[in-house]
Design a protein around this motif. Structure first.
Motif, PDB file in Angstrom:
ATOM      1  N   LEU A 189     -17.117   3.563   5.834  1.00  0.00           N
ATOM      2  CA  LEU A 189     -15.844   4.384   5.330  1.00  0.00           C
ATOM      3  C   LEU A 189     -16.370   5.214   4.329  1.00  0.00           C
ATOM      4  CD1 LEU A 189     -13.612   1.241   5.069  1.00  0.00           C
ATOM      5  CD2 LEU A 189     -13.524   3.013   6.803  1.00  0.00           C
ATOM      6  N   MET A 190     -17.393   5.088   3.461  1.00  0.00           N
ATOM      7  CA  MET A 190     -17.687   6.049   2.374  1.00  0.00           C
ATOM      8  C   MET A 190     -18.104   7.377   3.268  1.00  0.00           C
ATOM      9  SD  MET A 190     -19.280   3.724  -0.551  1.00  0.00           S
ATOM     10  CE  MET A 190     -19.803   5.139  -1.458  1.00  0.00           C
ATOM     11  N   ILE A 191     -18.930   7.133   4.215  1.00  0.00           N
ATOM     12  CA  ILE A 191     -19.706   8.143   4.926  1.00  0.00           C
ATOM     13  C   ILE A 191     -18.474   9.078   5.492  1.00  0.00           C
ATOM     14  CG2 ILE A 191     -21.121   8.715   6.771  1.00  0.00           C
ATOM     15  CD1 ILE A 191     -22.648   6.528   6.306  1.00  0.00           C
ATOM     16  N   GLY A 192     -17.601   8.309   6.231  1.00  0.00           N
ATOM     17  CA  GLY A 192     -16.288   8.989   6.769  1.00  0.00           C
ATOM     18  C   GLY A 192     -15.693   9.887   5.555  1.00  0.00           C
ATOM     19  N   GLN A 193     -15.256   9.243   4.595  1.00  0.00           N
ATOM     20  CA  GLN A 193     -14.556   9.902   3.467  1.00  0.00           C
ATOM     21  C   GLN A 193     -15.340  11.044   2.716  1.00  0.00           C
ATOM     22  OE1 GLN A 193     -14.022   7.200   0.093  1.00  0.00           O
ATOM     23  NE2 GLN A 193     -13.148   8.872  -1.177  1.00  0.00           N
ATOM     24  N   GLU A 251       0.794  -1.116   0.168  1.00  0.00           N
ATOM     25  CA  GLU A 251      -0.008   0.050  -0.207  1.00  0.00           C
ATOM     26  C   GLU A 251       0.910   1.286  -0.107  1.00  0.00           C
ATOM     27  OE1 GLU A 251      -3.526   2.065  -0.322  1.00  0.00           O
ATOM     28  OE2 GLU A 251      -3.214  -0.201  -0.397  1.00  0.00           O
ATOM     29  N   ALA A 252       2.275   1.189   0.633  1.00  0.00           N
ATOM     30  CA  ALA A 252       2.827   2.584   0.805  1.00  0.00           C
ATOM     31  C   ALA A 252       3.277   2.775  -0.802  1.00  0.00           C
ATOM     32  CB  ALA A 252       4.118   2.120   1.567  1.00  0.00           C
ATOM     33  N   ALA A 253       3.494   1.919  -1.645  1.00  0.00           N
ATOM     34  CA  ALA A 253       3.809   2.513  -2.974  1.00  0.00           C
ATOM     35  C   ALA A 253       2.567   3.400  -3.606  1.00  0.00           C
ATOM     36  CB  ALA A 253       4.141   1.416  -3.679  1.00  0.00           C
ATOM     37  N   TYR A 254       1.615   3.037  -3.304  1.00  0.00           N
ATOM     38  CA  TYR A 254       0.413   3.690  -4.299  1.00  0.00           C
ATOM     39  C   TYR A 254       0.198   4.914  -3.283  1.00  0.00           C
ATOM     40  CZ  TYR A 254      -0.594  -0.524  -6.561  1.00  0.00           C
ATOM     41  OH  TYR A 254      -0.351  -1.579  -7.217  1.00  0.00           O
ATOM     42  N   ILE A 255       0.257   4.849  -1.864  1.00  0.00           N
ATOM     43  CA  ILE A 255       0.089   6.296  -1.123  1.00  0.00           C
ATOM     44  C   ILE A 255       1.281   7.225  -1.430  1.00  0.00           C
ATOM     45  CG2 ILE A 255       0.160   7.087   1.146  1.00  0.00           C
ATOM     46  CD1 ILE A 255      -2.528   5.514   0.560  1.00  0.00           C
ATOM     47  N   ALA A 256       2.382   6.810  -1.780  1.00  0.00           N
ATOM     48  CA  ALA A 256       3.334   7.605  -2.111  1.00  0.00           C
ATOM     49  C   ALA A 256       3.215   8.442  -3.206  1.00  0.00           C
ATOM     50  CB  ALA A 256       4.780   6.784  -2.146  1.00  0.00           C
ATOM     51  N   GLU A 257       2.415   7.714  -4.317  1.00  0.00           N
ATOM     52  CA  GLU A 257       2.244   8.444  -5.552  1.00  0.00           C
ATOM     53  C   GLU A 257       1.178   9.387  -5.120  1.00  0.00           C
ATOM     54  OE1 GLU A 257       3.811   8.201  -9.066  1.00  0.00           O
ATOM     55  OE2 GLU A 257       4.916   8.164  -7.104  1.00  0.00           O
ATOM     56  N   ILE A 258       0.148   8.786  -4.532  1.00  0.00           N
ATOM     57  CA  ILE A 258      -0.788   9.974  -4.272  1.00  0.00           C
ATOM     58  C   ILE A 258      -0.462  11.414  -3.364  1.00  0.00           C
ATOM     59  CG2 ILE A 258      -3.121   9.928  -2.780  1.00  0.00           C
ATOM     60  CD1 ILE A 258      -3.657   7.356  -3.273  1.00  0.00           C
ATOM     61  N   VAL A 271      -8.295   3.157   1.263  1.00  0.00           N
ATOM     62  CA  VAL A 271      -8.798   2.519   2.550  1.00  0.00           C
ATOM     63  C   VAL A 271      -9.991   1.263   2.149  1.00  0.00           C
ATOM     64  CG1 VAL A 271      -9.778   2.761   4.657  1.00  0.00           C
ATOM     65  CG2 VAL A 271      -8.212   4.387   3.993  1.00  0.00           C
ATOM     66  N   ILE A 272     -10.744   1.833   1.121  1.00  0.00           N
ATOM     67  CA  ILE A 272     -12.026   0.871   0.968  1.00  0.00           C
ATOM     68  C   ILE A 272     -11.271  -0.616  -0.007  1.00  0.00           C
ATOM     69  CG2 ILE A 272     -13.933   0.798  -0.543  1.00  0.00           C
ATOM     70  CD1 ILE A 272     -14.662   3.282   0.114  1.00  0.00           C
ATOM     71  N   SER A 273     -10.341  -0.299  -0.764  1.00  0.00           N
ATOM     72  CA  SER A 273      -9.765  -1.181  -1.382  1.00  0.00           C
ATOM     73  C   SER A 273      -8.885  -2.077  -0.452  1.00  0.00           C
ATOM     74  CB  SER A 273      -8.855  -0.625  -2.427  1.00  0.00           C
ATOM     75  OG  SER A 273      -7.885  -1.717  -3.125  1.00  0.00           O
ATOM     76  N   ILE A 295      -7.157  13.231   0.065  1.00  0.00           N
ATOM     77  CA  ILE A 295      -8.272  12.559   0.766  1.00  0.00           C
ATOM     78  C   ILE A 295      -8.975  11.562  -0.125  1.00  0.00           C
ATOM     79  CG2 ILE A 295     -10.396  12.928   1.882  1.00  0.00           C
ATOM     80  CD1 ILE A 295      -7.846  13.247   3.694  1.00  0.00           C
ATOM     81  N   PRO A 296      -9.573  12.210  -1.345  1.00  0.00           N
ATOM     82  CA  PRO A 296     -10.405  11.048  -2.105  1.00  0.00           C
ATOM     83  C   PRO A 296      -9.805   9.854  -2.465  1.00  0.00           C
ATOM     84  CG  PRO A 296     -10.704  13.304  -2.751  1.00  0.00           C
ATOM     85  CD  PRO A 296      -9.533  13.320  -1.711  1.00  0.00           C
ATOM     86  N   PRO A 297      -8.577   9.985  -3.108  1.00  0.00           N
ATOM     87  CA  PRO A 297      -8.027   8.545  -3.395  1.00  0.00           C
ATOM     88  C   PRO A 297      -7.270   7.766  -2.256  1.00  0.00           C
ATOM     89  CG  PRO A 297      -6.453  10.399  -4.069  1.00  0.00           C
ATOM     90  CD  PRO A 297      -7.686  11.126  -3.643  1.00  0.00           C
TER      91      PRO A 297
END
Length: 333
Positions: free
Chosen positions: A280-284, A175-182, A229-231, A222-224
């Motif tokens: 999670l969608m409500i929190g997002q 997950e860190a690899a995708y968060i880094a790009e976001i 998180v859902i993924s 925040i959106p991605p």
């Protein structure tokens, strides 16, 4: 002056549009019969599907009601949440570090970050989790000490890390690899002038990032991240490759193998996943709303002149008068 003219002057509204002979044009709402027909057809199909699913024996709704709050399923659902939370916390922290390294002018940091992203984004997460499950085979012991010298401490890998911890590590590193790009995209979305202005005010790099850059980039991040998180919640079903068999999907599958009712147990798992995803969608949604405050809400007020129906922007009336040769306070034409 008529009442209509006075009300138009007071309200500041434009006169109704007219055709060439001065007759007021009556607006008629556009009808969409074909679109409405398709909407009715879709609703009929949806109702037919729900009715058929309610009566189809294969779904076995009594078994779904029996196992939906079963203790084994509830415990597995809690473990799934723990996997999601722990993996995302580690993944976000490591992803921020990797994003900063990727943006660093240091070629070593930039190269290491790029290599990490290349490896973990280029291989399937299931394959990565399989390697983490074989960690004790690849590295039987964990040695702590200085390079090229005898280790100070030697620990068996199986005693240090259990399968739950290996599952968390495997999910978090991927997950860190995708968060880094976001995070990198969010930081780059902030205008460079913001950083220059903060530097001119004497702010340090940490103050600039924490008080100027990061708060402005959050509305992009925040959106991605919410989608990640859902993924991640659904990706936890792959930790059986470690192997870890106490999360929601694998536990439901094991129970179905005992009761010979796979479809109802998979429906039970799906209902739990949908419940968690909805929360999670409500929190997002509320997070996005909070960090988007002040974005796109301040629109310039517009006035409509009664005589011509023109819409000048407020604050430009003086410029319009000057262009048309009007008289100003100084009396100069």
């Amino acid at each position: 002056m008529s009442a209509e003219t006075r009300s138009g002057s007071v309200a500041g509204s434009a006169p109704p549009p007219t055709d060439d002979d001065g007759t007021a044009i009556r607006a008629v709402k556009l009808r969409h019969p074909i679109r409405n027909i398709f909407a009715v057809i879709i609703l009929l199909f949806a109702a037919a599907f729900v009715y058929d699913a309610a009566l189809r024996p294969a779904y076995n709704w009594p078994a779904v009601a029996k196992y939906i709050f079963d203790r084994r399923i509830s415990e597995a659902a809690v473990i799934t949440l723990e996997l999601t939370v722990y993996s995302m916390l580690i993944g976000v922290a490591l992803g921020v570090v990797l994003a900063v390294m990727r943006l660093s002018p240091n070629p070593v940091f930039k190269s290491l970050s790029w290599f990490y992203l290349w490896v973990f984004r280029g291989t399937p997460v299931y394959v990565q989790l399989t390697f983490w499950g074989l960690l004790s085979v690849i590295y039987p012991t964990i040695d702590i000490g200085l390079p090229f010298l005898n280790p100070f401490i030697t620990l068996p890998t199986g005693d240090v890390l259990n399968v739950f911890q290996l599952a968390v590590i495997g999910l978090a590193l991927n997950e860190a690899a995708y968060i880094a790009e976001i995070v990198r995209a969010g930081i780059l979305s902030v205008d460079h002038g913001q950083e220059e202005a903060a530097t001119a005010l004497g702010m340090s790099w940490f103050q600039t990032m924490s008080r100027v850059i990061i708060p402005q980039s959050m509305r992009v991040i925040i959106p991605p991240v919410g989608n990640e998180v859902i993924s991640m919640l659904k990706t936890t079903s792959l930790v059986t490759a470690v192997p870890f068999s106490f999360e929601l999907f694998t536990r439901s599958r094991d129970i179905s193998a005992e009761t010979f009712t796979p479809i109802p147990l998979f429906l039970v798992a799906s209902i739990w996943y949908l419940a968690f995803t909805s929360i999670l969608m409500i929190g997002q949604y509320f997070l996005e709303k909070r960090f988007a405050r002040g974005i796109g809400v301040a629109q310039p007020e517009k006035k409509v002149t009664v005589a011509t129906g023109a819409v000048p922007v407020v604050g430009d009336e003086g410029d319009d008068d000057q262009k048309s040769g009007g008289v100003h306070s100084g009396g100069t034409p």
